[in-house]
Design a protein around this motif. Structure first.
Motif, short mmCIF file in Angstrom:
data_model
loop_
_atom_site.label_atom_id
_atom_site.label_comp_id
_atom_site.label_asym_id
_atom_site.label_seq_id
_atom_site.Cartn_x
_atom_site.Cartn_y
_atom_site.Cartn_z
N GLU A 195 12.51 -12.47 6.33
CA GLU A 195 12.27 -11.07 5.91
C GLU A 195 13.53 -10.22 6.00
OE1 GLU A 195 9.58 -9.62 4.59
OE2 GLU A 195 8.57 -11.56 4.53
N PRO B 73 11.61 2.04 -4.93
CA PRO B 73 11.34 0.68 -4.50
C PRO B 73 10.00 0.60 -3.75
CG PRO B 73 13.59 1.29 -3.98
CD PRO B 73 12.90 2.52 -4.45
N GLY B 74 9.23 -0.39 -4.06
CA GLY B 74 7.97 -0.61 -3.36
C GLY B 74 6.82 0.23 -3.91
N TRP C 271 8.70 -6.90 -7.82
CA TRP C 271 8.40 -8.05 -6.98
C TRP C 271 7.30 -8.95 -7.56
CZ3 TRP C 271 10.63 -10.90 -3.69
CH2 TRP C 271 9.99 -11.55 -2.64
N LYS D 106 12.82 -5.65 -5.61
CA LYS D 106 11.68 -5.18 -4.82
C LYS D 106 10.69 -4.44 -5.71
CE LYS D 106 10.59 -2.76 -0.54
NZ LYS D 106 11.12 -1.93 0.54
N THR D 107 11.26 -3.62 -6.60
CA THR D 107 10.41 -2.83 -7.50
C THR D 107 9.54 -3.75 -8.38
OG1 THR D 107 12.19 -1.22 -7.58
CG2 THR D 107 10.45 -0.99 -9.21
N GLY E 188 15.35 -8.29 3.00
CA GLY E 188 15.67 -6.87 3.03
C GLY E 188 17.14 -6.63 2.70
N LYS F 71 8.79 -12.78 -6.98
CA LYS F 71 8.47 -13.34 -5.66
C LYS F 71 8.43 -14.87 -5.71
CE LYS F 71 4.74 -13.45 -2.27
NZ LYS F 71 3.35 -13.05 -2.00
N PHE G 147 17.46 -6.97 -1.00
CA PHE G 147 16.91 -5.78 -1.67
C PHE G 147 17.88 -4.61 -1.59
CE2 PHE G 147 12.21 -7.11 -0.85
CZ PHE G 147 12.22 -7.85 -2.02
#
Lengths: 240, 338
Positions: A111, B9-10, A128, A125-126, A115, A97, A118
């Protein structure tokens, strides 16, 4: 098609070594120009000279019509040039990040653009909030690439992005490059992988011993095995 | 095409494993000393060590940032320590009434005036030092050592010429004299204040480095200044700002040390410089947290060894540095690859 970037008779010395011997290069706006050549031909030096990381000792570099060869690196970057170095140069001590926050010069990150990035590179993202130093080589390359495109840039200088990467990651990079180009960016790409070069390049310049020794459409070089062999010591067939 | 990592993801974001071992070292050192010293003495020694450590940290933190970000070996850093202390004496001279008053507010107002003046003067001198002496020798370590040592000698001799060779008293304000008694242990009030000031500086530096964009730029610049420039940031300006801040911190450290010793002299900067460099090396070049831990270790060890085996205290810093470097050759928390 007008030229976004031109190098005219550019020479570069690093210490007592004379690396670039009068490079003439034109990068058309909106196209992907491949810069090929054997190891030590001067490709990386050419990109670093454009970015002002090494100073041109002679010659002229124009970006969007303005001369940039004497401008400091931050000013060149702010003129709209993104740079992905061969070493990736992610900031290991910073998280994914934080690396992208720094790259978003104009303020908060968009944003929707994040996205979009990503979508090509889900590991970003994983991981981050993970330190960039803990990422794998491929993930670092994704981060380095994402850093260059987190905001729209007029020109992207990319140095050997596929070196040492797994085919799946190369595929994602190629897809991303195609999309970036479709959105209007101009790309100057140093690449050793001829198959990748053939897939994404519109035009090609070949360097040898610090000079441009060949310029043509990419398709033209891809068709001519003898020319490939003479310029690069390879043939496309060997890479298939 | 996107890349399949096999991780949702996330979902539960994996984080880097923290390296907390060095953080435990000061605690381990304090506990290791406990069986050998009476409890009340141990308490006094520990607070004295913490206070001394905080003062050394304040002086060293600027140096570690300057080296980490700018790759400059500034052997002139000690000059800013001495100059800060002398500026404090000059400011406090006309404010003697406030220092002697029974009001804690007047005492603090006088101290704050001295600190602000010392930091401002050392920051400005730091700017001139960087522009005149450092700029011509960027990237040339040998010349940096020579020219900054030269700068240090010139500054020291100027202080001798202006103020004379004698010690100049720097008395504590009324409300910071004396001790708190906790059981049988006497804890000097000023040491508690020094610990608090050191903690405030440490937390502020961590907040700036971790929560602001300037901090991000400094951390990124310590690692790869060239890439920071390629992202469009003028790191030279950042260099100057960090050099000024580092010099100002040295000035603050000088004021704190002068008040601790209740006197200042022109050679104090040079005397402290060795200690400051040891702390920076132990902490890992460029690391504020490493510098903090290193300063606490050096100071605690000096206090315990000074009490238990006084003759060994002269070399305890060097022994500690050797031990740490044998364990971690690049220091506790190295940031730069240099």
């Amino acid at each position: 098609m007008s030229e976004l970037l031109t190098l005219s008779a550019v020479e570069t010395h690093i210490g007592r070594y004379h690396i670039l011997h009068g490079v003439d290069l034109a990068v058309p706006e909106g196209a992907t120009t491949m810069l090929l050549g054997r190891n030590g031909a001067g490709k990386t030096t050419a990109l670093r000279t454009i970015m002002g990381l090494w100073r041109a000792s002679a010659g002229e570099i124009r970006f969007g019509g303005s001369r940039i060869e004497a401008r400091p690196t931050p000013d060149i970057a702010r003129a709209g040039i993104g740079y992905v170095p061969e070493t990736m140069a992610v900031f290991s001590d910073l998280t994914v990040k934080e690396n992208l926050v720094l790259a978003a010069r104009e303020g908060a990150m968009d944003e929707s653009r994040l996205g979009w990035i990503f979508g090509f590179f889900p590991p970003l993202k994983t991981f981050w909030l993970s330190r960039a130093g803990t990422l794998s080589g491929g993930q670092k390359q994704m981060l380095s690439f994402a850093r260059a495109i987190i905001e729209p840039r007029r020109l992207l200088l990319i140095d050997e992005p596929t070196k040492g990467l797994a085919p799946a990651i190369i595929g994602a990079l190629i897809d991303c490059l195609a999309e970036v180009k479709r959105r209007g960016a101009t790309i100057l790409l140093v690449e050793q992988n001829f198959r990748v070069a053939q897939e994404i390049g519109d035009s090609v310049s070949v360097m040898d011993d610090g000079r441009i020794v060949h310029t043509s459409a990419m398709a033209e070089l891809a068709r001519d095995g003898a020319l490939q062999h003479r310029l690069l010591g390879l043939s496309l067939g060997a890479h298939q | 095409m996107s890349v399949d990592t096999g991780i949702e993801p996330g979902a539960a974001l994996p984080k880097a494993r923290g390296d907390y071992l060095p953080l435990l070292l000061p605690v381990a050192l304090a506990l290791a000393a406990l069986p050998f010293v009476p409890v009340s003495t141990w308490f006094t020694l520990t607070v004295a060590g913490l206070a001394m450590g905080m003062m050394i940290f304040v002086m060293a933190s600027g140096l570690t940032l300057i080296f980490g970000l700018m790759d400059v070996l500034n052997f002139g850093h000690g000059a800013f320590i001495a100059i800060g202390a002398y500026v404090a004496t000059l400011v406090l001279l006309p404010l003697g009434g406030w220092m002697q008053a029974d009001s804690i507010w007047l005492n603090l107002a006088a101290l704050l005036s001295a600190i602000v003046a010392a930091m401002a003067v050392t920051a400005v001198i730091g700017l001139a030092f960087e522009r005149i002496l450092i700029v011509p020798v960027y990237g040339q370590h040998l010349k940096q050592i020579l020219i900054t040592m030269g700068g240090m000698i010139v500054a020291e001799q100027l202080l001798y010429a202006l103020f004379g060779p004698q010690q100049i008293p720097l008395a504590l304000p009324t409300s910071l004299r004396g001790s708190f008694l906790i059981g049988d242990a006497a804890i000097e009030k000023y040491r508690v204040v020094a610990v608090l000031v050191g903690l405030v500086v440490f937390v502020t530096m961590l907040l700036i480095l971790n929560r602001t964009k300037i901090g991000l730029l400094i951390r990124a610049g310590v690692e790869n200044g060239e890439m920071v420039e390629a992202l469009g940031y003028r790191i030279r300006r950042l260099f100057v700002g960090v050099f000024m801040a580092g010099s100002a911190l040295a000035g603050l450290g000088g004021v704190m040390w002068g008040l601790y010793r209740e006197q200042v002299n022109a050679s104090m900067g040079g005397e402290l410089l060795v200690l400051v460099f040891i702390v920076v090396i132990i902490g890992g070049l460029g690391s504020v947290t490493g510098c903090f831990i290193g300063a606490l270790l050096v100071a605690l060890l000096q206090n315990y060894i000074g009490f238990l085996v006084p003759k060994l205290s002269l070399i305890s810093d060097i022994l500690l540095m050797v031990a740490v470097l044998l364990w971690r050759p690049r220091g506790l928390y190295p940031v730069t690859s240099r």
